[in-house]
Scaffold this motif. Structure first.
Motif, short mmCIF file in Angstrom:
data_model
loop_
_atom_site.label_atom_id
_atom_site.label_comp_id
_atom_site.label_asym_id
_atom_site.label_seq_id
_atom_site.Cartn_x
_atom_site.Cartn_y
_atom_site.Cartn_z
N SER A 266 38.06 50.38 49.33
CA SER A 266 37.39 49.27 48.62
C SER A 266 37.68 49.30 47.12
CB SER A 266 35.89 49.34 48.87
OG SER A 266 35.42 50.60 48.45
N ASP A 267 38.08 50.47 46.58
CA ASP A 267 38.34 50.56 45.14
C ASP A 267 39.82 50.39 44.79
OD1 ASP A 267 38.94 52.93 46.44
OD2 ASP A 267 38.37 54.22 44.76
N LEU A 268 40.61 49.86 45.70
CA LEU A 268 42.05 49.68 45.43
C LEU A 268 42.25 48.71 44.25
CD1 LEU A 268 45.03 50.02 46.91
CD2 LEU A 268 44.60 47.64 47.54
N PRO A 269 42.90 49.19 43.14
CA PRO A 269 43.16 48.25 42.04
C PRO A 269 44.24 47.25 42.46
CG PRO A 269 43.44 50.55 41.32
CD PRO A 269 43.38 50.55 42.82
N ARG A 270 44.03 45.97 42.21
CA ARG A 270 45.01 44.95 42.60
C ARG A 270 44.99 43.79 41.62
NH1 ARG A 270 43.19 42.83 48.39
NH2 ARG A 270 44.15 40.92 47.67
N HIS A 271 46.19 43.22 41.41
CA HIS A 271 46.32 42.08 40.48
C HIS A 271 47.13 41.00 41.15
CE1 HIS A 271 44.60 44.12 37.02
NE2 HIS A 271 45.21 45.21 37.47
N ALA A 272 46.49 39.84 41.39
CA ALA A 272 47.19 38.72 42.02
C ALA A 272 48.33 38.27 41.11
CB ALA A 272 46.21 37.59 42.27
N GLN A 273 49.50 38.04 41.71
CA GLN A 273 50.67 37.61 40.93
C GLN A 273 50.96 36.13 41.11
OE1 GLN A 273 52.76 40.20 39.13
NE2 GLN A 273 50.60 40.70 39.40
N GLY A 274 50.11 35.42 41.86
CA GLY A 274 50.43 34.07 42.26
C GLY A 274 51.41 34.15 43.43
N ASP A 275 51.83 33.07 43.93
CA ASP A 275 52.71 32.95 45.11
C ASP A 275 52.45 33.99 46.21
OD1 ASP A 275 54.02 35.08 43.87
OD2 ASP A 275 55.65 33.84 43.09
N GLY A 276 51.18 34.29 46.44
CA GLY A 276 50.79 35.16 47.56
C GLY A 276 51.13 36.63 47.40
N LEU A 277 51.55 37.04 46.21
CA LEU A 277 51.92 38.44 46.01
C LEU A 277 50.84 39.16 45.19
CD1 LEU A 277 55.72 37.93 45.27
CD2 LEU A 277 54.67 38.72 47.40
N VAL A 278 50.75 40.47 45.43
CA VAL A 278 49.72 41.26 44.75
C VAL A 278 50.37 42.52 44.19
CG1 VAL A 278 47.53 42.48 45.04
CG2 VAL A 278 47.98 40.44 46.41
N LYS A 279 50.09 42.78 42.90
CA LYS A 279 50.61 44.02 42.29
C LYS A 279 49.58 45.12 42.46
CE LYS A 279 53.11 43.99 38.31
NZ LYS A 279 53.26 43.92 36.83
N LEU A 280 50.01 46.25 43.01
CA LEU A 280 49.13 47.41 43.17
C LEU A 280 49.41 48.41 42.05
CD1 LEU A 280 49.53 47.94 47.04
CD2 LEU A 280 47.85 46.52 45.84
N ALA A 281 48.53 49.40 41.91
CA ALA A 281 48.72 50.41 40.85
C ALA A 281 49.35 51.66 41.45
CB ALA A 281 47.38 50.75 40.21
N ALA A 282 50.61 51.91 41.11
CA ALA A 282 51.31 53.08 41.63
C ALA A 282 50.56 54.36 41.27
CB ALA A 282 52.74 53.11 41.10
N GLY A 283 49.99 54.41 40.06
CA GLY A 283 49.26 55.61 39.62
C GLY A 283 48.10 55.93 40.54
N TRP A 284 47.42 54.89 40.97
CA TRP A 284 46.28 55.06 41.88
C TRP A 284 46.78 55.58 43.24
CZ3 TRP A 284 44.60 53.40 46.62
CH2 TRP A 284 43.22 53.50 46.90
N LEU A 285 47.84 54.99 43.76
CA LEU A 285 48.39 55.41 45.06
C LEU A 285 48.84 56.87 45.00
CD1 LEU A 285 50.61 52.24 45.77
CD2 LEU A 285 48.43 52.79 46.89
N ILE A 286 49.48 57.25 43.89
CA ILE A 286 49.98 58.63 43.74
C ILE A 286 48.81 59.61 43.64
CG2 ILE A 286 51.28 60.18 42.21
CD1 ILE A 286 53.00 57.65 41.47
N GLU A 287 47.80 59.20 42.87
CA GLU A 287 46.62 60.06 42.74
C GLU A 287 45.97 60.27 44.11
OE1 GLU A 287 43.85 58.95 39.67
OE2 GLU A 287 42.30 60.30 40.46
#
Ligand code: EPU
Length: 346
Positions: A266-287
């Protein structure tokens, strides 16, 4: 005017010329201090090397081993106001200038606009190649044009903003294998700094920093200071702990992948990029994959920012590759997301 002969150094240790401090021997190295040397260069036999590497500050490169080719070390210096109209200042810098010193100088001159990009390591000439970005601003938004010498065509070529084909940490120079094929050497970059300057403070961490300082309408200097304070807290100084900034790009995934992950975390950082794409935080995934502050051999993922790979002292290119692959494999296994490296591998 008669030119001095070019000096091609042999078997040059590149450790001090890359911010990850990786050891590698370059078969040949030539330092370019003036644009007029570039056409001259093509006349030398050394130029016909199988591989060429254009090196600025060495802050976005992973040297995986010795380089059996010609390194062109870009050291062209100089910066000036190239023009001015009712709407903007046009400020030009030669490629070998240090990026942060250039940004600080523009602010001192009273030309705001680059403050969010303070303290990024590297040179002005390398900055457009990967379209450096930080705290809500990308270089491409302020670039007016650049001049690059085409080593293949043997001519100086001008590129306006559109023809640079900027993307997230990307440009045509990166796409066209600029580093490996060594086709274009950026000579100078001209920035358009608008006179009706508006602060860019929507990046959450920057907004919070300014709020904490009680600053409601910051000027450019205050934004630069806030950015520098955040960077100094989280990012290792390459002079003390060798690194190349973010080692992976933030992955951009489709909406269904992002939603699947959000349902699990539920705490996944995400940023909508428009056109149905979402940018995730690599730092969070690595941690979350357990790699924050963890080492493999002589390299590790930094304890204060898991996205930064650091050389703990005696790492070589193989150590960096092994660590990068281990991190990629664990993130893939845990989240099904593929991490793409940000620096160029040579
Ligand atoms: N995060 C973690 N754990 C970490 C690191 C980050 O959970 O160890 C989370 C943060 O809590 C936050 C999110 O990830 O929710 C984003 O973190 P941060 O704001 O620190 O930015 P970033 O996405 O890790 C990007 C750029 C940096 C740039 C900053 C600020 C990329 C690959 N990196 O990092 O650029 O300085 O945003 O704009 O886009 C570089 O490219 O070399 C670089 C340093």
């Amino acid at each position: 005017m008669r030119m001095r002969a070019m000096v091609f150094e042999r078997n040059v240790e590149l450790r001090s010329l890359n911010t990850l401090a990786l050891p590698a021997i370059a078969a040949r190295l030539v330092t370019i201090v003036a644009a007029r040397q570039l056409p001259e260069l093509r006349r030398y036999a050394e130029f016909q090397a199988r591989r060429r590497l254009v090196l600025g500050g060495g802050s976005n490169v992973v040297l995986t081993g010795d380089f059996d080719g010609l390194v062109l070390r870009v050291a062209m210096a100089g910066r000036h106001l190239a023009g001015e109209d009712a709407d903007a200042w046009y400020v030009r810098s030669y490629a070998g200038e240090n990026w942060h010193e250039f940004v600080s100088w523009t602010l001192q001159q009273g030309w705001p606009g680059l403050e969010n990009l303070s303290l990024i390591p590297g040179t002005v000439g390398a900055a457009p190649v990967q379209n450096i970005g930080a705290y809500g601003l990308e270089l491409g938004e302020r670039l007016h044009s650049l001049e690059a010498y085409d080593l293949v065509g043997g001519e100086l070529v001008g590129f306006d903003r559109a023809s640079c084909r900027f993307g997230y940490r990307d440009s045509r120079f990166k796409q066209e294998g600029w580093h490996l094929q060594g086709r274009y050497v950026v000579v100078s970059v001209t920035f358009r700094l608008p006179k009706n300057w508006l602060p860019v403070i929507h990046y959450a961490e920057l907004g919070a920093e300014l709020e904490g300082l009680g600053i409601k309408s910051p000027n450019a200097r205050q934004i630069a200071d806030a950015v520098m304070a955040i960077r100094r807290r989280k990012l290792p100084d390459p002079a003390l702990i060798p690194n190349a900034g973010s080692f992976f790009q933030n992955p951009v995934v489709d909406l269904s992948t992002a939603n699947r992950l959000s349902a699990l975390h539920s705490d996944l950082p995400r940023h909508a990029q428009g056109d149905g794409l979402v940018k995730l935080a690599a730092g969070w995934l690595i941690e979350r994959a357990g790699w924050k502050g963890r080492d493999l051999g002589a390299a590790g993922m930094f304890e204060k920012q898991a996205l930064v790979l650091v050389n703990r002292g005696v790492a070589c290119g193989r150590d960096v590759l092994a660590l990068a692959q281990a991190v990629q494999a664990d993130v893939k296994k845990r989240f099904g997301v593929v991490l793409k490296p940000e620096p160029v591998f040579v």
